[in-house]
Design an enzyme around this catalytic site. Structure first.
Site, mmCIF file in Angstrom:
data_model
loop_
_atom_site.group_PDB
_atom_site.id
_atom_site.type_symbol
_atom_site.label_atom_id
_atom_site.label_comp_id
_atom_site.label_asym_id
_atom_site.label_seq_id
_atom_site.Cartn_x
_atom_site.Cartn_y
_atom_site.Cartn_z
ATOM 1 N N LYS A 18 9.628 75.318 -15.017
ATOM 2 C CA LYS A 18 10.482 76.230 -15.782
ATOM 3 C C LYS A 18 11.540 75.545 -16.635
ATOM 4 O O LYS A 18 12.548 76.159 -16.980
ATOM 5 C CB LYS A 18 11.131 77.303 -14.890
ATOM 6 C CG LYS A 18 10.185 78.031 -13.972
ATOM 7 C CD LYS A 18 8.825 78.301 -14.533
ATOM 8 C CE LYS A 18 8.770 79.409 -15.541
ATOM 9 N NZ LYS A 18 7.376 79.535 -16.072
ATOM 10 N N THR A 40 8.133 73.232 -20.064
ATOM 11 C CA THR A 40 6.866 72.492 -20.068
ATOM 12 C C THR A 40 5.922 72.992 -21.165
ATOM 13 O O THR A 40 5.329 72.191 -21.897
ATOM 14 C CB THR A 40 6.162 72.697 -18.709
ATOM 15 O OG1 THR A 40 7.134 72.744 -17.677
ATOM 16 C CG2 THR A 40 5.154 71.597 -18.449
ATOM 17 N N THR A 41 5.806 74.313 -21.282
ATOM 18 C CA THR A 41 4.871 74.908 -22.240
ATOM 19 C C THR A 41 5.242 74.486 -23.667
ATOM 20 O O THR A 41 4.376 74.134 -24.479
ATOM 21 C CB THR A 41 4.933 76.450 -22.124
ATOM 22 O OG1 THR A 41 4.943 76.805 -20.741
ATOM 23 C CG2 THR A 41 3.775 77.113 -22.827
ATOM 24 N N HIS A 46 4.216 67.827 -12.752
ATOM 25 C CA HIS A 46 5.521 68.214 -12.216
ATOM 26 C C HIS A 46 5.983 67.207 -11.155
ATOM 27 O O HIS A 46 7.042 67.381 -10.559
ATOM 28 C CB HIS A 46 5.445 69.589 -11.559
ATOM 29 C CG HIS A 46 5.388 70.752 -12.510
ATOM 30 N ND1 HIS A 46 6.112 70.792 -13.680
ATOM 31 C CD2 HIS A 46 4.723 71.939 -12.440
ATOM 32 C CE1 HIS A 46 5.877 71.944 -14.291
ATOM 33 N NE2 HIS A 46 5.040 72.646 -13.568
ATOM 34 N N GLY A 84 13.515 82.351 -23.479
ATOM 35 C CA GLY A 84 13.538 81.105 -24.239
ATOM 36 C C GLY A 84 14.879 80.795 -24.877
ATOM 37 O O GLY A 84 14.932 80.346 -26.022
HETATM 38 P P1 A3P Z 1 13.041 81.543 -19.661
HETATM 39 O O1 A3P Z 1 12.444 82.098 -18.403
HETATM 40 O O2 A3P Z 1 14.476 81.151 -19.469
HETATM 41 O O3 A3P Z 1 12.857 82.417 -20.830
HETATM 42 P P2 A3P Z 1 7.886 76.264 -18.395
HETATM 43 O O4 A3P Z 1 7.130 76.201 -19.671
HETATM 44 O O5 A3P Z 1 8.289 74.931 -17.858
HETATM 45 O O6 A3P Z 1 7.193 77.124 -17.395
HETATM 46 O O7 A3P Z 1 9.284 76.945 -18.746
HETATM 47 C C1 A3P Z 1 9.334 78.297 -19.069
HETATM 48 C C2 A3P Z 1 10.621 78.561 -19.815
HETATM 49 O O8 A3P Z 1 10.529 78.025 -21.137
HETATM 50 C C3 A3P Z 1 10.873 80.047 -19.958
HETATM 51 O O9 A3P Z 1 12.283 80.177 -19.984
HETATM 52 C C4 A3P Z 1 10.221 80.311 -21.308
HETATM 53 O O10 A3P Z 1 10.673 81.496 -21.926
HETATM 54 C C5 A3P Z 1 10.658 79.076 -22.083
HETATM 55 N N1 A3P Z 1 9.806 78.782 -23.239
HETATM 56 C C6 A3P Z 1 8.466 78.893 -23.354
HETATM 57 N N2 A3P Z 1 8.059 78.523 -24.574
HETATM 58 C C7 A3P Z 1 9.160 78.173 -25.256
HETATM 59 C C8 A3P Z 1 9.387 77.723 -26.606
HETATM 60 N N3 A3P Z 1 8.397 77.560 -27.457
HETATM 61 N N4 A3P Z 1 10.656 77.452 -26.971
HETATM 62 C C9 A3P Z 1 11.669 77.608 -26.110
HETATM 63 N N5 A3P Z 1 11.532 78.035 -24.829
HETATM 64 C C10 A3P Z 1 10.277 78.323 -24.407
#
Ligand code: A3P
Length: 306
Positions: A48, A51-52, A113, A271
């Site tokens: 979280k 990563t994405t 991770h 995000g």
């Molecule tokens: P929030 O839950 O605070 O919105 P991961 O990819 O490690 O699982 O993290 C997920 C978090 O990154 C989520 O945060 C998600 O909304 C945010 N996120 C996903 N894509 C993003 C992007 N392109 N730019 C910024 N934040 C992003």
């Protein structure tokens, strides 16, 4: 191993970090079998922390010569970033798999991770590069809280926000303690600047282009003057932005990018930086702030929180 519950997700302390039994098996398999190549790039995060986003950006930067960013067939238009950049411990070595690396073109772009200490020796010792993305512990906690709720709605109610926060503060969260994960990569990035690049989610939000340039340089693929003038950096920022990715059909209605039972839309919530302020009481904020002050003291590492 010691066992603690985070909702129905039972976590075990393994090699100094918390994870689920299935993950332990896969991690042991990664540690035993994965042989890094000098050209590999490994993206590392605690869950979280973006990563994405990092996967989308690194994939686009590394492939931009063969797949121009504005190509109508760009893979990000039809695939979730997790399908393009597989996790070692979820996709590749999960379920006692022997991965087929022939389907992954070189240079290989992979993700994990796992904490730095747990990475296979070949990752640490080869010339392969590691990119770590860190996010402040407040937003990371809130993000994981929401994600767990979506992932396991049946367990909602067995652990309150306060109880989950309590566990987080005692270090119990997937791949945590959070601060150990962070400091493992941070310390390595200070000692081996060519080996580990340490990025921050908050800085990426504030000035995406400058962080994209930093990443491209670290990967040995700096943007040329023509590319910069031609707007390639802006295009990558835009293609990988929260809103663009969130609005894509594969991310609105697709499933299974990470887990068979998860919906891709759950990877895109808000995000933003600072959503924790809508969730945490002042005493929670004080508590986590004090912990972080102690844990990070002397490290020279800090986060923008709002
Ligand atoms: P929030 O839950 O605070 O919105 P991961 O990819 O490690 O699982 O993290 C997920 C978090 O990154 C989520 O945060 C998600 O909304 C945010 N996120 C996903 N894509 C993003 C992007 N392109 N730019 C910024 N934040 C992003």
């Amino acid at each position: 191993p010691k066992e603690r519950g985070w909702r129905t997700q039972h976590l075990y302390l393994f090699q100094g970090f918390w994870c689920q039994p299935k993950e332990i098996q896969a991690i042991m398999s990664v540690q035993r079998n994965f042989i890094a190549q000098d050209s590999d790039v490994v993206l590392a995060t605690i869950p979280k922390s973006g990563t994405t986003w990092l996967k989308a950006i690194a994939f686009t930067i590394m492939n931009r010569k063969n797949i121009p960013v504005q190509n109508d067939n760009h893979p990000l238009l039809t695939s979730n970033p997790h399908e393009l950049v597989p996790f070692l411990e979820y996709k590749l070595y999960a379920d006692n798999c022997i991965p087929d690396f022939s389907t992954i073109p070189c240079p290989r772009l992979l993700a994990t991770h796992m904490p730095f200490s747990a990475l296979p020796q070949s990752v640490k010792e080869s010339g392969c590069r590691v990119v770590y993305l860190a996010r402040n512990p407040f937003d990371t906690f809130v993000s994981i809280w929401h994600f767990m709720e979506k992932l396991r709605p049946e367990s909602f109610g067995c652990l309150s926000f306060e109880e989950a926060f309590d566990m987080y503060c005692s270090g119990v969260v997937g791949f945590g303690p959070y601060w150990d994960h962070l400091l493992g990569y941070w310390n390595e990035s200070l000692q081996r600047t060519q080996k580990v690049l340490f990025l921050k989610y908050e800085e990426m939000k504030e000035d995406t282009n400058s962080q994209l340039k930093k990443l491209a340089e670290f990967l040995g693929l700096p943007f040329s003057i023509e590319e910069e003038k031609g707007g390639v950096v802006d295009e990558i920022s835009r293609l990988c932005s929260f809103q663009t990715l969130k609005d894509m059909e594969v991310n609105k209605n697709g499933k299974g990018a990470i887990f068979a039972d998860s919906e891709n839309k759950d990877l895109f919530r808000k995000g933003v930086v600072g959503d924790w302020i809508n969730h945490m009481t002042p005493s929670m904020v004080d508590r986590l702030r004090n912990i972080m002050d102690k844990k990070l003291s002397g490290s020279n590492l800090s986060f923008q929180l709002l």
